[in-house]
Write a protein that holds these residues in place. Structure first.
Motif, PDB file in Angstrom:
ATOM      1  N   ARG A 203      24.325  -7.042  34.343  1.00  0.00           N
ATOM      2  CA  ARG A 203      25.277  -7.924  33.861  1.00  0.00           C
ATOM      3  C   ARG A 203      25.316  -7.851  32.478  1.00  0.00           C
ATOM      4  O   ARG A 203      24.464  -7.937  31.478  1.00  0.00           O
ATOM      5  N   PRO A 204      26.603  -7.687  31.921  1.00  0.00           N
ATOM      6  CA  PRO A 204      26.874  -7.479  30.794  1.00  0.00           C
ATOM      7  C   PRO A 204      26.702  -8.820  29.844  1.00  0.00           C
ATOM      8  O   PRO A 204      26.542  -9.995  30.228  1.00  0.00           O
ATOM      9  N   ASP A 205      26.147  -8.581  28.664  1.00  0.00           N
ATOM     10  CA  ASP A 205      25.735  -9.950  27.551  1.00  0.00           C
ATOM     11  C   ASP A 205      27.005 -10.456  27.224  1.00  0.00           C
ATOM     12  O   ASP A 205      27.663 -10.066  26.001  1.00  0.00           O
ATOM     13  N   PHE A 206      27.673 -11.386  27.830  1.00  0.00           N
ATOM     14  CA  PHE A 206      28.720 -12.074  27.615  1.00  0.00           C
ATOM     15  C   PHE A 206      28.709 -13.052  26.546  1.00  0.00           C
ATOM     16  O   PHE A 206      29.657 -14.023  26.330  1.00  0.00           O
ATOM     17  N   SER A 207      27.406 -13.185  25.740  1.00  0.00           N
ATOM     18  CA  SER A 207      27.316 -13.986  24.641  1.00  0.00           C
ATOM     19  C   SER A 207      28.125 -13.352  23.350  1.00  0.00           C
ATOM     20  O   SER A 207      28.508 -13.811  22.380  1.00  0.00           O
ATOM     21  N   ILE A 208      28.341 -11.917  23.638  1.00  0.00           N
ATOM     22  CA  ILE A 208      29.501 -11.242  22.461  1.00  0.00           C
ATOM     23  C   ILE A 208      30.954 -12.086  22.741  1.00  0.00           C
ATOM     24  O   ILE A 208      31.333 -11.902  23.771  1.00  0.00           O
ATOM     25  N   GLN A 209      31.354 -12.362  21.456  1.00  0.00           N
ATOM     26  CA  GLN A 209      32.649 -12.757  21.697  1.00  0.00           C
ATOM     27  C   GLN A 209      33.788 -11.721  21.733  1.00  0.00           C
ATOM     28  O   GLN A 209      33.831 -10.741  21.113  1.00  0.00           O
ATOM     29  N   ALA A 264      34.263  -3.154  27.031  1.00  0.00           N
ATOM     30  CA  ALA A 264      33.797  -3.010  25.927  1.00  0.00           C
ATOM     31  C   ALA A 264      32.543  -3.717  25.533  1.00  0.00           C
ATOM     32  O   ALA A 264      31.458  -3.338  25.128  1.00  0.00           O
ATOM     33  N   ILE A 265      32.392  -5.136  26.224  1.00  0.00           N
ATOM     34  CA  ILE A 265      31.250  -5.899  26.077  1.00  0.00           C
ATOM     35  C   ILE A 265      30.048  -4.970  26.726  1.00  0.00           C
ATOM     36  O   ILE A 265      28.773  -5.169  26.397  1.00  0.00           O
ATOM     37  N   ALA A 266      30.419  -4.663  28.067  1.00  0.00           N
ATOM     38  CA  ALA A 266      29.336  -4.118  28.653  1.00  0.00           C
ATOM     39  C   ALA A 266      28.618  -3.047  27.978  1.00  0.00           C
ATOM     40  O   ALA A 266      27.516  -2.567  28.042  1.00  0.00           O
ATOM     41  N   ALA A 267      29.751  -2.084  27.102  1.00  0.00           N
ATOM     42  CA  ALA A 267      29.390  -0.879  26.712  1.00  0.00           C
ATOM     43  C   ALA A 267      28.181  -1.203  25.356  1.00  0.00           C
ATOM     44  O   ALA A 267      27.481  -0.717  25.222  1.00  0.00           O
ATOM     45  N   GLU A 268      28.864  -2.501  24.587  1.00  0.00           N
ATOM     46  CA  GLU A 268      27.823  -2.839  23.533  1.00  0.00           C
ATOM     47  C   GLU A 268      26.416  -3.232  24.243  1.00  0.00           C
ATOM     48  O   GLU A 268      25.384  -2.990  23.560  1.00  0.00           O
ATOM     49  N   THR A 269      26.334  -3.876  25.418  1.00  0.00           N
ATOM     50  CA  THR A 269      25.204  -4.192  25.952  1.00  0.00           C
ATOM     51  C   THR A 269      24.477  -3.190  26.180  1.00  0.00           C
ATOM     52  O   THR A 269      23.219  -3.337  25.717  1.00  0.00           O
ATOM     53  N   LEU A 270      24.863  -2.096  26.737  1.00  0.00           N
ATOM     54  CA  LEU A 270      24.062  -0.988  27.014  1.00  0.00           C
ATOM     55  C   LEU A 270      23.529  -0.238  25.731  1.00  0.00           C
ATOM     56  O   LEU A 270      22.689   0.457  25.698  1.00  0.00           O
ATOM     57  N   ASN A 272      22.560  -1.766  23.221  1.00  0.00           N
ATOM     58  CA  ASN A 272      21.353  -2.333  22.606  1.00  0.00           C
ATOM     59  C   ASN A 272      20.241  -2.217  23.583  1.00  0.00           C
ATOM     60  O   ASN A 272      19.231  -2.580  23.174  1.00  0.00           O
ATOM     61  N   GLY A 273      20.373  -1.464  24.732  1.00  0.00           N
ATOM     62  CA  GLY A 273      19.468  -1.215  25.551  1.00  0.00           C
ATOM     63  C   GLY A 273      19.718  -1.286  27.058  1.00  0.00           C
ATOM     64  O   GLY A 273      20.540  -2.046  27.496  1.00  0.00           O
ATOM     65  N   MET A 322      17.994 -12.577  24.982  1.00  0.00           N
ATOM     66  CA  MET A 322      17.892 -11.899  23.778  1.00  0.00           C
ATOM     67  C   MET A 322      17.120 -10.553  24.093  1.00  0.00           C
ATOM     68  O   MET A 322      17.384  -9.686  23.216  1.00  0.00           O
ATOM     69  N   LYS A 323      16.185 -10.267  24.858  1.00  0.00           N
ATOM     70  CA  LYS A 323      15.491  -9.107  25.184  1.00  0.00           C
ATOM     71  C   LYS A 323      16.364  -8.395  26.254  1.00  0.00           C
ATOM     72  O   LYS A 323      15.719  -7.133  26.951  1.00  0.00           O
ATOM     73  N   LEU A 324      17.466  -8.544  26.576  1.00  0.00           N
ATOM     74  CA  LEU A 324      18.183  -7.898  27.837  1.00  0.00           C
ATOM     75  C   LEU A 324      17.318  -7.782  29.077  1.00  0.00           C
ATOM     76  O   LEU A 324      17.278  -6.932  29.755  1.00  0.00           O
ATOM     77  N   VAL A 325      16.715  -8.981  29.314  1.00  0.00           N
ATOM     78  CA  VAL A 325      15.947  -9.230  30.606  1.00  0.00           C
ATOM     79  C   VAL A 325      16.849 -10.236  31.378  1.00  0.00           C
ATOM     80  O   VAL A 325      17.064 -11.316  30.817  1.00  0.00           O
TER      81      VAL A 325
END
Length: 767
Positions: A203-209, A264-270, A272-273, A322-325
């Motif tokens: 799941r991408p981190d969609f807290s990224i605006q 783009a958001i998914a790439a930034e997520t990855l 980060n870990g 926050m820990k990408l879990v």
């Protein structure tokens, strides 16, 4: 095996355990069925993302084929010749890599293909083309075609495969897609430069605006009208964002955004870990464990469990985000919500069933439902004329009667919970000693004898009590014993009856009487001492000797019971002789220790007709060597005295011996003004029924004041019994009472304990 089944059946009878089990099955269903779980889970995640919302790191730039691009080019069919020029311009401006969201898998002719091929060749490993994933019978996620070899072929391919959630409220992206030639990395994985591609999706981190990701118009790049600094050193995604392309999708919490932003958001997520997938079971198991600890009624939503559930269902997933879990909490929310709602509903039903509708007090059934033993004496009070009282009023008065009864019970046993059923009131007393409890119940009887007022009418209550002190048995099993003991007290016309499971005979007075002499001889009967405090000197100047009987089988026996039996069968002389001898001997021992106290002994009115009484007292005084002035005789049951010359001569002879006389229980029965004038007593003891109520009852206060003033006018000293608080003591000081006696100073204690108390502080401080 049968024992195991029996144990399971027994546990299945617990309705709360069944509730948790069914709730667990609901949670398990959602945990194992993503289709059912994902809509609510996506909403929960979106809510957390809104709270955690933050800007993108700016390392990815979007080049948008927007509405202005389509308008200026006058077409939505933007050819590869334009892509060649745009890619060339971006890479010249310093872009790290360029990612197209489409792939040229078929030739368009040598001239058009050549322009783009030339740019791709000039910038090796810099230009990538997105190919859609597809599902086949053999493969869950498969790429069947790749860009032309002139455009880099498989090496330049990135997968655009995505998994759309139920109701299209969320999306997960894959790390790679399969193809005939091997794994094709997804666009986010390629941008993030993931070397070892994991299986599955994330799941991408969609807290990224999304709106914080830098963007440039495709037409501006084509016309070389863009700021190269925005592009330099960044990865570029070229996205068809114009309305004509129809590529926008709903991003919960952020509105509709072009599809390229998801990558783009998914790439930034990855970057980060790699997200770790925990799923639904950790939160589900932890939440159900918390629910299981609240199986007792009323405890399912206490403060500790609320805090624990907040930590599991809210704080825990925030930390995981926050820990990408990746954790799912909706199955836990559904299970705990159902369990807590059902338990609270059950609590309300049980509370309704365990509340007396007439009085509003807890019902006796509530007491029966208590599990486990309780190390408190269980008391049952039965009002004999309850039905007549309730039936004599046209309006419901049960609640008023109950309130008055409870108020009086709590005068000396505060904070107890009183249970009600018909004319029966039960409570677990905070008074530990059966002897003290009997004294307490006798005091309660005197208080209630003064009557209570209901709906403007004075009514008389008649009650008897029973109690059970078998602490090793469950409370539920002791209820019927205490109630049966109160019924036994009614049948035997006794104020208090103690239940004893080892003895079931209803009438045992005769056996009690026959064992009295033996009990005195072997030490079962003993004397307790209660101090008397002189208010003027603030010193203990006297003590009252009180008889006690600890029966080896029946436990403590109420003095009121065995003294009544002894008087009835003319055996009171033996008890009095024993108490007198013990009291006189104790007074002498205290004098040797330096404590000069006057000891008081109760004398039954029956003994005043015994011509041998003076000689019995004289012999005891001579044996121990105590002066008559140090012995006070408290004349009890003055309502049974007569004015015969025989009785009067006895009293006169006792006074002539140098003994002091006291009128006990003044104010009750016939012990009133006439006896104050008639008896040659130097002391008056005000009954505790008036003392205990004087703080809150003006009439009792005025009565006590009148007795003190009247006694002082007749040169009698006044002792107040039953002082249990500093407030009452202060009132008595203001009224110039001479001495006080009661639990506030000390309960009746064994002689050794009395000596210890006197040694600990010679002067008793009261304020």
């Amino acid at each position: 095996m049968s024992a195991v089944m029996e144990k399971l059946r027994e546990r299945w009878k617990n309705p709360r355990l069944r509730i948790v089990l069914w709730a667990s099955l609901v949670g398990l269903f959602f945990a194992l069925c993503p289709t059912a779980n994902s809509p609510m889970e996506d909403l929960i995640i979106a809510a957390r993302n809104m709270v955690r919302s933050h800007r993108a790191d700016g390392r990815i730039v979007m080049v948008l084929q927007d509405d202005r691009t389509v308008a200026e080019l006058k077409t939505s069919e933007i050819g590869r010749e334009y892509d060649a020029r745009v890619a060339d311009a971006l890479l010249k401006a310093g872009a790290r890599r360029v990612f197209f969201q489409w792939a040229y898998t078929h030739t368009a002719g040598p001239q058009l293909d050549g322009e783009l091929a030339e740019v791709v060749a000039r910038y090796p490993d810099k230009i990538f083309f997105g190919v859609p994933g597809e599902s086949t019978e053999q493969h869950y996620n498969y790429v069947s075609s790749v860009p032309l070899n002139s455009f880099g072929g498989q090496k330049a391919a990135v997968s655009l495969a995505a998994m759309f959630h139920t109701s299209n409220m969320g999306i997960s992206l894959l790390y790679y897609s399969n193809s005939a030639a091997g794994k094709i990395p997804s666009m986010p994985a390629k941008i993030a430069e993931i070397k070892s591609l994991p299986d599955g999706e994330f799941r991408p981190d969609f807290s990224i605006q999304a709106d914080s990701i830098p963007d440039v118009s495709y037409i501006d790049v084509l016309n070389d009208k863009f700021d190269a600094d925005v592009i330099a050193g960044r990865d570029v995604i070229i996205d068809p964002s114009a309305a004509a392309f129809g590529t926008t999708r709903l991003l919960l919490g952020q509105g509709h955004v072009p599809g390229g932003y998801f990558y783009a958001i998914a790439a930034e997520t990855l970057r980060n870990g790699i997200p770790i997938r925990l799923g639904a079971f950790p939160a589900l198991i932890l939440a159900l464990a918390v629910v299981l600890t609240g199986m007792q009624r009323g405890s399912s939503l206490d403060a500790k469990r609320v805090v624990a559930l907040i930590a599991i269902l809210i704080v825990f997933p925030f930390v995981c985000d926050m820990k990408l879990v990746e954790v799912d909490v909706f199955p836990a929310i559904a299970a705990t919500g159902i369990a807590l709602f059902r338990m609270r509903s059950l609590d309300k039903l049980e509370n309704a069933g365990e509340t007396n509708a007439g009085s509003g007090l807890p019902s006796v059934q509530a007491l029966r439902n208590q599990n486990g033993p309780a190390d408190r004496i269980l008391v049952a009070l039965k009002i004999r004329n309850y039905g007549a009282i309730i039936g004599s009023f046209a309006q419901p008065v049960e609640a008023q009667v109950a309130a008055e009864v409870v108020r009086r019970i709590r005068i000396s046993d505060p904070d107890v919970v009183v249970y009600h059923e018909g004319g029966m009131y039960l409570w677990l007393s905070s008074i530990r000693s059966p002897f003290d409890l009997m004294d307490n119940l006798e005091g309660l009887h005197r208080i209630v004898q003064s009557g209570i007022q209901i709906a403007g009418r004075d009514i008389d209550l008649s009650f008897n009590c029973g109690f059970d002190s078998e602490f090793d048995r469950p409370v539920a099993g002791r209820v019927s014993n205490a109630m049966q003991a109160s019924e036994e007290a009614v049948r035997n016309d006794e104020l208090v009856y103690q239940h004893d499971s080892r003895k079931h005979e209803a009438h045992w007075e005769i056996s009690l009487l026959t064992s009295l002499d033996r009990a005195i001889d072997n030490g079962e009967v003993w004397v307790a001492y209660q101090p008397k405090l002189d208010l003027a000197s603030n010193r203990i100047t006297g003590m009252e000797a009180l008889v006690r009987w600890s029966h080896p089988e029946r436990g403590p026996i109420s003095p009121e019971k065995f003294i009544r039996i002894a008087e009835e069968y003319h055996r009171i002389e033996r008890i009095t002789r024993f108490v007198l001898d013990e009291a006189v001997g104790s007074a002498v021992k205290l004098r040797r220790l330096g404590f000069d106290l006057i000891v008081s002994v109760n004398i039954s009115a029956q003994l005043l007709r015994n011509p041998g009484l003076p000689e019995m007292i004289r012999a005891s005084l001579q044996t121990h060597g105590l002066a008559p002035a140090n012995l006070m005789l408290e004349i009890t049951e003055t309502d049974r005295l007569d004015r015969s010359s025989r009785t009067f001569r006895m009293l006169q002879s006792l006074v002539e011996m140098g003994l002091k006389l006291s009128i006990d229980d003044f104010g009750t029965g016939n012990a009133t003004i006439d006896y104050l004038r008639y008896l040659p007593a130097g002391e008056v003891k005000i009954d505790k029924v008036f003392i205990s109520a004087m703080e809150n009852n003006r009439e009792d206060y005025l009565l006590v004041q009148s007795i003190i003033e009247m006694a002082h006018s007749l040169e009698r000293k006044v002792v107040a019994e039953g002082v249990e608080s500093a407030a009452v003591l202060d009132l008595l000081k203001r009224l110039r009472c001479d001495q006080i006696q009661g639990y506030y100073i000390s309960r009746p204690v064994a002689f050794d304990d009395f000596i210890t108390m006197m040694g600990r502080r010679e002067t008793l401080r009261t304020g």
